[in-house]
Design a protein around this motif. Structure first.
Motif, PDB file in Angstrom:
ATOM      1  N   CYS A  39      39.984 -30.104   8.414  1.00 58.96           N
ATOM      2  CA  CYS A  39      39.464 -28.790   8.778  1.00 58.96           C
ATOM      3  C   CYS A  39      38.706 -28.880  10.095  1.00 58.96           C
ATOM      4  O   CYS A  39      37.999 -29.844  10.348  1.00 58.96           O
ATOM      5  CB  CYS A  39      38.535 -28.321   7.661  1.00 58.96           C
ATOM      6  N   CYS A  42      33.318 -27.642  10.525  1.00 60.90           N
ATOM      7  CA  CYS A  42      32.527 -26.435  10.265  1.00 60.90           C
ATOM      8  C   CYS A  42      31.331 -26.759   9.384  1.00 60.90           C
ATOM      9  O   CYS A  42      30.632 -25.858   8.933  1.00 60.90           O
ATOM     10  CB  CYS A  42      33.402 -25.357   9.622  1.00 60.90           C
ATOM     11  N   CYS A  46      34.720 -28.905   2.896  1.00 61.89           N
ATOM     12  CA  CYS A  46      36.165 -28.995   3.141  1.00 61.89           C
ATOM     13  C   CYS A  46      36.482 -29.843   4.367  1.00 61.89           C
ATOM     14  O   CYS A  46      37.613 -30.296   4.523  1.00 61.89           O
ATOM     15  CB  CYS A  46      36.785 -27.603   3.264  1.00 61.89           C
ATOM     16  N   CYS A  57      43.059 -24.918   6.836  1.00 66.74           N
ATOM     17  CA  CYS A  57      42.283 -25.427   5.714  1.00 66.74           C
ATOM     18  C   CYS A  57      42.498 -24.495   4.516  1.00 66.74           C
ATOM     19  O   CYS A  57      42.364 -23.277   4.654  1.00 66.74           O
ATOM     20  CB  CYS A  57      40.809 -25.489   6.086  1.00 66.74           C
ATOM     21  N   CYS A  60      38.713 -22.772   3.740  1.00 65.05           N
ATOM     22  CA  CYS A  60      38.035 -21.795   4.608  1.00 65.05           C
ATOM     23  C   CYS A  60      38.967 -21.162   5.639  1.00 65.05           C
ATOM     24  O   CYS A  60      38.516 -20.349   6.439  1.00 65.05           O
ATOM     25  CB  CYS A  60      36.834 -22.448   5.289  1.00 65.05           C
TER      26      CYS A  60
HETATM   27 ZN   LIG Z   1      37.640 -25.730   5.765  1.00 62.12          ZN
END
Ligand SMILES: [Zn+2]
Ligand SMILES: [Zn+2]
Length: 180
Positions: A39, A42, A46, A57, A60
């Motif tokens: 991902c 962030c 995740c 992802c 998200c």
């Molecule tokens: Zn994510």
């Protein structure tokens, strides 16, 4: 007779294993590891999941990025004030909104002394304004380290050479000696 048994034993114990080693060294090298994706940084859990192909992802919906391109550093909040003292030329970049930076948002987590502010929403379009900082050390931060990893990633992708992210962000800062 005894002597030949002795030689055979020697052969089994020492010569054979040595031959095996040689054989395995001559085998072709293992295929290089294939790319792995994660991902877009962030700051969420995740980010730790790995994918074999590009895409988005599943948690998200952020785009997946090649793991090898994530190369910004991390500074722990407990170490940041000492780090800044030891690296006085490092640029402190607060990527939150102006209201947060100015201490007018609730909750107010404060900011760092001598920091500059460029909100993550504007960062991509205003990268040009930071171009003189490309070879400087930049420490990026926000409130919870959810916005700053993405900003750190974006800077590294755009040729900034030395970027660190403040883990946890201002909300976990205990040491107030480098706070504004
Ligand atoms: Zn994510
Ligand atoms: Zn992420």
């Amino acid at each position: 007779m005894k002597r030949s048994i002795y030689i055979i034993t020697l052969y089994i114990l020492f010569i054979l294993p040595a031959c095996n080693t040689t054989t395995s060294q001559q085998q072709p090298a293992k295929p290089i590891a294939t790319d792995s994706y994660q991902c877009m940084p962030c700051g969420s859990s995740c980010d730790k999941e790995e994918y074999k192909t590009a895409g988005e992802c599943t948690h998200c919906k952020m785009p997946l990025v090649n793991k090898s391109t994530i190369n910004f550093k991390t500074i722990e909040s407990g170490a940041i004030c000492n780090y800044i003292a030891a690296h006085p030329n490092a640029v402190l970049l607060d990527v939150r909104t102006k209201e947060e930076f100015d201490g007018k948002a609730t909750p107010n987590f404060g900011t760092l002394k001598n920091a500059i502010n460029l909100p993550i929403q504007e960062l991509e379009n205003k990268l040009e304004t930071l171009k003189t900082l490309k070879d400087k050390e930049i420490i990026v931060y926000c409130s919870h380290s959810h916005r700053s990893p993405r900003a750190a990633y974006m800077l590294m992708q755009n040729g900034f050479s030395n970027v660190s992210n403040l883990a946890g962000g201002m909300s976990v800062m205990q040491d107030s000696t480098c706070k504004k």
